[in-house]
Design a protein around this motif. Structure first.
Motif, PDB file in Angstrom:
ATOM      1  N   LEU A   1       0.546  -1.430  -0.330  1.00 22.64           N
ATOM      2  CA  LEU A   1      -0.218   0.404   0.199  1.00 22.64           C
ATOM      3  C   LEU A   1       0.868   1.051  -0.322  1.00 22.64           C
ATOM      4  O   LEU A   1       1.098   1.987   1.607  1.00 22.64           O
ATOM      5  N   GLU A   2       1.473   1.331  -1.341  1.00 24.76           N
ATOM      6  CA  GLU A   2       2.795   2.412  -1.804  1.00 24.76           C
ATOM      7  C   GLU A   2       2.166   3.532  -1.642  1.00 24.76           C
ATOM      8  O   GLU A   2       1.286   3.646  -2.836  1.00 24.76           O
ATOM      9  N   LEU A   3       2.501   4.509  -1.155  1.00 29.09           N
ATOM     10  CA  LEU A   3       1.864   6.109  -2.129  1.00 29.09           C
ATOM     11  C   LEU A   3       2.932   6.843  -2.670  1.00 29.09           C
ATOM     12  O   LEU A   3       3.906   7.006  -1.961  1.00 29.09           O
ATOM     13  N   LEU A   4       2.961   7.268  -4.002  1.00 26.60           N
ATOM     14  CA  LEU A   4       3.832   7.613  -4.515  1.00 26.60           C
ATOM     15  C   LEU A   4       3.612   9.024  -5.179  1.00 26.60           C
ATOM     16  O   LEU A   4       2.671   9.377  -4.877  1.00 26.60           O
ATOM     17  N   SER A   5       4.303   9.640  -4.573  1.00 28.74           N
ATOM     18  CA  SER A   5       4.519  10.896  -4.967  1.00 28.74           C
ATOM     19  C   SER A   5       4.172  11.926  -6.601  1.00 28.74           C
ATOM     20  O   SER A   5       4.212  10.990  -7.147  1.00 28.74           O
ATOM     21  N   PRO A   6       4.058  12.676  -6.404  1.00 32.89           N
ATOM     22  CA  PRO A   6       3.620  13.155  -7.939  1.00 32.89           C
ATOM     23  C   PRO A   6       4.872  12.800  -8.889  1.00 32.89           C
ATOM     24  O   PRO A   6       4.428  12.507 -10.616  1.00 32.89           O
ATOM     25  N   SER A   7       5.412  13.537  -8.858  1.00 34.67           N
ATOM     26  CA  SER A   7       6.998  13.405  -9.701  1.00 34.67           C
ATOM     27  C   SER A   7       7.650  12.439  -9.858  1.00 34.67           C
ATOM     28  O   SER A   7       7.702  11.868 -10.934  1.00 34.67           O
TER      29      SER A   7
ATOM     30  N   VAL B   1      30.379   8.874 -12.598  1.00 36.47           N
ATOM     31  CA  VAL B   1      30.843  10.464 -12.040  1.00 36.47           C
ATOM     32  C   VAL B   1      30.312  11.366 -12.695  1.00 36.47           C
ATOM     33  O   VAL B   1      29.446  11.749 -13.990  1.00 36.47           O
ATOM     34  N   SER B   2      29.795  12.163 -12.213  1.00 34.81           N
ATOM     35  CA  SER B   2      28.486  13.519 -12.923  1.00 34.81           C
ATOM     36  C   SER B   2      28.464  14.729 -12.100  1.00 34.81           C
ATOM     37  O   SER B   2      29.184  14.838 -10.937  1.00 34.81           O
ATOM     38  N   GLU B   3      27.789  15.869 -12.762  1.00 34.94           N
ATOM     39  CA  GLU B   3      27.765  16.680 -12.301  1.00 34.94           C
ATOM     40  C   GLU B   3      26.633  17.016 -10.888  1.00 34.94           C
ATOM     41  O   GLU B   3      26.216  17.978  -9.974  1.00 34.94           O
ATOM     42  N   GLU B   4      25.484  16.005 -11.015  1.00 40.61           N
ATOM     43  CA  GLU B   4      24.519  16.439 -11.022  1.00 40.61           C
ATOM     44  C   GLU B   4      24.581  14.246  -9.887  1.00 40.61           C
ATOM     45  O   GLU B   4      25.040  13.903 -10.279  1.00 40.61           O
ATOM     46  N   ILE B   5      24.482  14.900  -8.323  1.00 44.47           N
ATOM     47  CA  ILE B   5      24.651  14.210  -7.264  1.00 44.47           C
ATOM     48  C   ILE B   5      23.119  13.416  -6.862  1.00 44.47           C
ATOM     49  O   ILE B   5      22.610  13.855  -7.182  1.00 44.47           O
ATOM     50  N   GLU B   6      23.428  11.482  -6.967  1.00 46.70           N
ATOM     51  CA  GLU B   6      22.266  10.988  -6.493  1.00 46.70           C
ATOM     52  C   GLU B   6      22.511  10.719  -4.902  1.00 46.70           C
ATOM     53  O   GLU B   6      23.546  10.714  -4.684  1.00 46.70           O
ATOM     54  N   ALA B   7      21.076  10.984  -4.575  1.00 48.35           N
ATOM     55  CA  ALA B   7      21.317  10.876  -2.904  1.00 48.35           C
ATOM     56  C   ALA B   7      19.913   9.502  -2.534  1.00 48.35           C
ATOM     57  O   ALA B   7      19.128  10.055  -3.706  1.00 48.35           O
ATOM     58  N   ALA B   8      20.169   8.831  -1.581  1.00 42.08           N
ATOM     59  CA  ALA B   8      18.833   7.808  -1.319  1.00 42.08           C
ATOM     60  C   ALA B   8      19.245   8.484   0.069  1.00 42.08           C
ATOM     61  O   ALA B   8      19.682   8.135   0.931  1.00 42.08           O
ATOM     62  N   LEU B   9      17.634   8.347   0.904  1.00 40.27           N
ATOM     63  CA  LEU B   9      16.926   8.397   2.103  1.00 40.27           C
ATOM     64  C   LEU B   9      16.015   7.608   2.161  1.00 40.27           C
ATOM     65  O   LEU B   9      15.001   7.043   1.584  1.00 40.27           O
TER      66      LEU B   9
ATOM     67  N   LEU C   1       2.459  10.608   4.745  1.00 42.55           N
ATOM     68  CA  LEU C   1       1.774  11.575   3.711  1.00 42.55           C
ATOM     69  C   LEU C   1       1.734  12.569   3.797  1.00 42.55           C
ATOM     70  O   LEU C   1       2.219  13.032   2.761  1.00 42.55           O
ATOM     71  N   GLN C   2       2.660  12.899   5.000  1.00 43.17           N
ATOM     72  CA  GLN C   2       3.431  13.933   5.409  1.00 43.17           C
ATOM     73  C   GLN C   2       4.570  14.116   4.786  1.00 43.17           C
ATOM     74  O   GLN C   2       4.958  15.348   4.854  1.00 43.17           O
ATOM     75  N   VAL C   3       5.882  13.142   4.905  1.00 47.06           N
ATOM     76  CA  VAL C   3       6.485  12.988   4.393  1.00 47.06           C
ATOM     77  C   VAL C   3       7.036  12.916   3.077  1.00 47.06           C
ATOM     78  O   VAL C   3       7.532  13.414   2.501  1.00 47.06           O
ATOM     79  N   ILE C   4       6.234  12.422   2.102  1.00 41.95           N
ATOM     80  CA  ILE C   4       5.638  12.459   0.782  1.00 41.95           C
ATOM     81  C   ILE C   4       5.271  13.806  -0.072  1.00 41.95           C
ATOM     82  O   ILE C   4       5.910  14.331  -0.506  1.00 41.95           O
ATOM     83  N   LYS C   5       4.429  14.810   0.935  1.00 38.44           N
ATOM     84  CA  LYS C   5       4.526  16.091   0.597  1.00 38.44           C
ATOM     85  C   LYS C   5       5.545  16.969   0.318  1.00 38.44           C
ATOM     86  O   LYS C   5       6.073  17.902  -0.021  1.00 38.44           O
ATOM     87  N   GLU C   6       6.302  16.389   1.753  1.00 40.73           N
ATOM     88  CA  GLU C   6       7.331  17.453   2.356  1.00 40.73           C
ATOM     89  C   GLU C   6       8.212  17.253   0.975  1.00 40.73           C
ATOM     90  O   GLU C   6       9.144  18.322   0.869  1.00 40.73           O
ATOM     91  N   SER C   7       8.724  16.123   0.137  1.00 40.89           N
ATOM     92  CA  SER C   7       9.744  16.318  -0.454  1.00 40.89           C
ATOM     93  C   SER C   7       9.038  17.020  -1.116  1.00 40.89           C
ATOM     94  O   SER C   7       9.750  17.098  -1.877  1.00 40.89           O
TER      95      SER C   7
ATOM     96  N   ALA D   1       9.666   9.881  -4.775  1.00 38.83           N
ATOM     97  CA  ALA D   1       9.731   9.146  -2.911  1.00 38.83           C
ATOM     98  C   ALA D   1       8.170   8.831  -3.376  1.00 38.83           C
ATOM     99  O   ALA D   1       7.050   8.877  -3.924  1.00 38.83           O
ATOM    100  N   HIS D   2       8.362   7.508  -1.952  1.00 34.75           N
ATOM    101  CA  HIS D   2       7.284   6.875  -1.992  1.00 34.75           C
ATOM    102  C   HIS D   2       7.600   5.756  -0.599  1.00 34.75           C
ATOM    103  O   HIS D   2       9.157   6.414  -0.029  1.00 34.75           O
ATOM    104  N   GLY D   3       6.628   5.746   0.257  1.00 34.23           N
ATOM    105  CA  GLY D   3       5.866   5.804   1.761  1.00 34.23           C
ATOM    106  C   GLY D   3       5.211   4.409   1.162  1.00 34.23           C
ATOM    107  O   GLY D   3       4.346   4.641   0.767  1.00 34.23           O
ATOM    108  N   GLY D   4       5.548   3.041   2.153  1.00 34.76           N
ATOM    109  CA  GLY D   4       4.597   2.548   3.057  1.00 34.76           C
ATOM    110  C   GLY D   4       3.283   3.173   3.994  1.00 34.76           C
ATOM    111  O   GLY D   4       3.893   3.161   4.816  1.00 34.76           O
ATOM    112  N   LEU D   5       2.189   2.789   3.493  1.00 39.17           N
ATOM    113  CA  LEU D   5       1.274   3.087   4.430  1.00 39.17           C
ATOM    114  C   LEU D   5       0.543   2.095   4.474  1.00 39.17           C
ATOM    115  O   LEU D   5      -0.380   1.187   4.650  1.00 39.17           O
ATOM    116  N   GLY D   6       1.465   2.040   6.169  1.00 40.13           N
ATOM    117  CA  GLY D   6       1.233   0.953   6.767  1.00 40.13           C
ATOM    118  C   GLY D   6       2.175  -0.050   7.276  1.00 40.13           C
ATOM    119  O   GLY D   6       2.464  -0.808   8.407  1.00 40.13           O
ATOM    120  N   HIS D   7       3.444   0.003   6.335  1.00 36.41           N
ATOM    121  CA  HIS D   7       4.754   0.391   8.214  1.00 36.41           C
ATOM    122  C   HIS D   7       5.102   1.289   8.120  1.00 36.41           C
ATOM    123  O   HIS D   7       6.026   1.373   9.362  1.00 36.41           O
TER     124      HIS D   7
END
Length: 441
Positions: A244-250, A318-326, A336-342, A355-361
């Motif tokens: 039950l995963e919420l995906l951000s619009p992006s 290696v690129s000028e754009e850096i990737e990060a994962a949290l 819900l609030q975390v996905i909106k804040e993202s 971003a995506h998040g589990g509504l259940g865990h």
């Protein structure tokens, strides 16, 4: 000691073809080694560890390399212990539904083998074709189907571990019902290889589902209260989704081509049960939503694409754009609030956010891409926000240069003295994955 001398000493304990000198430049993700060794047996792993422990050398551990940017403040250890050649199935008891496997075995390879017996491991890690079972267990990784599958701790029933002094221990067992004493498995699951090298893992299996489907429920208006109301109603029902995963619009736009908040609801069961649960969702479908249902192969294809969203340490460029994962943990509906804040981060800084998040865990994954300063600022802002919610933020992927500026694990927990005491007892010489875990352990 220069690399050539280290090479010479290692050649006295391992075949020459299993030892390679590293290149002149260290890996931008760090966690490298001046010399790389490729043991093919548990005995060889123990020999290398004992040599390092007795001679004051340090070791970094690598499996498939997907998590090379996860933790660690050291550019290069003396030895990079690669488990790429330590692969294979040790024992598969089909009737008992258990599997014992060498830790360097890629996850996808295991699932393909088990599918012949209509069984599977109930985990869904990112980049399964590269991620090894040992790395998944060491990082306690789980995916969007954690709601139905549980975590790595739920799948493991036994582990063999090589301690830094070369001693081999076994925790748990090879049967599902194992209740003798303290569950030592949990000590090593999620310890990031700082206590020992996982050599074998015994897992409990589950049958392949007879049928699978995926509902993508997109909300045409940005109304988080409407999403919340639907989720509460759904979770209070008797339905049993695997996700039950919420995906951000992006993220929704990236995988579906529509910039909308979207719930990914998956079901795995016999076909009649799956369709019954689909009908339930249809009956409670809110107004101003769009529903798409993928059956079987379409659902599987969606998840295969989904597991490749985040950065992959194996494919780092290696690129000028850096990737990060949290990785973010909050109380269930605070997702819900975390996905909106993202989404707000994307507008506040010059970064691309998915971003995506589990509504259940309550576990969320946030992926960032942009310039150095913007990435650091975005991480700090999101951590401040999550801290106010009572949650935590762990940086799962970041180049070494930025990991030395950003506290990957956040503040030390109140029980840190226990972690430090265990590390000092098991690895007093700080041989394994030095500064890879919480508080620089």
């Amino acid at each position: 000691m220069i690399a050539t001398e280290l090479l010479t000493e290692l050649m006295s304990i391992l075949p020459e073809q299993q030892i390679r000198a590293s290149g002149s430049e260290n890996h931008p993700l760090g966690n490298d080694g001046r010399v790389t060794v490729y043991p093919k047996s548990e005995e060889e792993i123990a020999t290398v560890l004992k040599y390092a422990n007795d001679n004051g050398k340090t070791i970094s551990i690598v499996g498939g390399g997907t998590k090379r940017g996860f933790g660690g403040l050291i550019e290069s250890a003396d030895i990079l212990l690669s488990l790429a050649d330590y692969t294979g199935i040790v024992e598969h008891t089909v009737g008992d539904m258990t599997l014992t496997v060498k830790s360097g075995t890629p996850f996808k390879e295991l699932q393909e083998y088990l599918s012949k017996y209509h069984q599977k491991i109930s985990l869904d890690p990112a980049w399964p074709e590269y991620a090894t079972i040992g790395g998944i267990i060491a990082a306690n990784e789980s995916g969007p189907k954690r709601l139905g599958y549980g975590s790595a701790r739920d799948a493991v029933i036994g582990i063999r571990v090589v301690y830094p002094n070369g001693t081999v221990i076994r925790t748990g067992g090879r049967v599902v019902k194992n209740v003798a004493g303290y569950d030592m498995n949990k000590l090593f699951i999620g310890s990031m290889g700082t206590l020992g090298v996982i050599s074998e893992v015994t897992l409990k299996l589950r049958p392949l589902p007879k049928y699978e489907s995926l509902i993508l429920l997109s909300f045409l208006e940005e109304n988080l209260e409407e999403i919340r109301s639907f989720v509460i109603k759904f979770l209070d029902s008797m339905m049993e989704p695997t996700s039950l995963e919420l995906l951000s619009p992006s993220l929704s736009e990236r995988v579906m081509g529509q910039n909308l908040y979207t719930l990914a609801i998956s079901f795995e069961d016999v076909e009649s049960s799956v369709h019954y649960q689909e009908d339930f969702v249809k009956n409670i479908q809110p107004a101003k939503t769009k529903m798409t249902i993928f059956q079987q192969t379409e659902a599987q294809s969606f998840w295969e694409q989904f597991y490749r969203i985040g950065p992959n340490g194996t494919k780092y460029v290696v690129s000028e754009e850096i990737e990060a994962a949290l990785k973010i943990g909050v109380v269930n509906l605070d997702v819900l609030q975390v996905i909106k804040e993202s989404q707000i981060l994307q507008d506040s800084y010059n970064v691309a956010v998915a971003a995506h998040g589990g509504l259940g865990h309550g576990l969320c994954q946030v992926y960032l891409k942009g310039a150095n300063e913007d990435i650091v600022s975005a991480i700090n802002q999101l951590r401040d926000f999550v801290t106010r919610l009572g949650g935590y933020v762990i940086v799962k992927h970041l180049p070494l240069s930025l990991r030395q500026k950003v506290d990957v694990w956040g503040e030390k927990p109140s029980y840190f003295f226990l972690l430090e005491g265990i590390k000092s007892k098991i690895d007093p010489n700080r041989v394994l994955n030095h500064k890879r875990f919480v508080g620089g352990i």
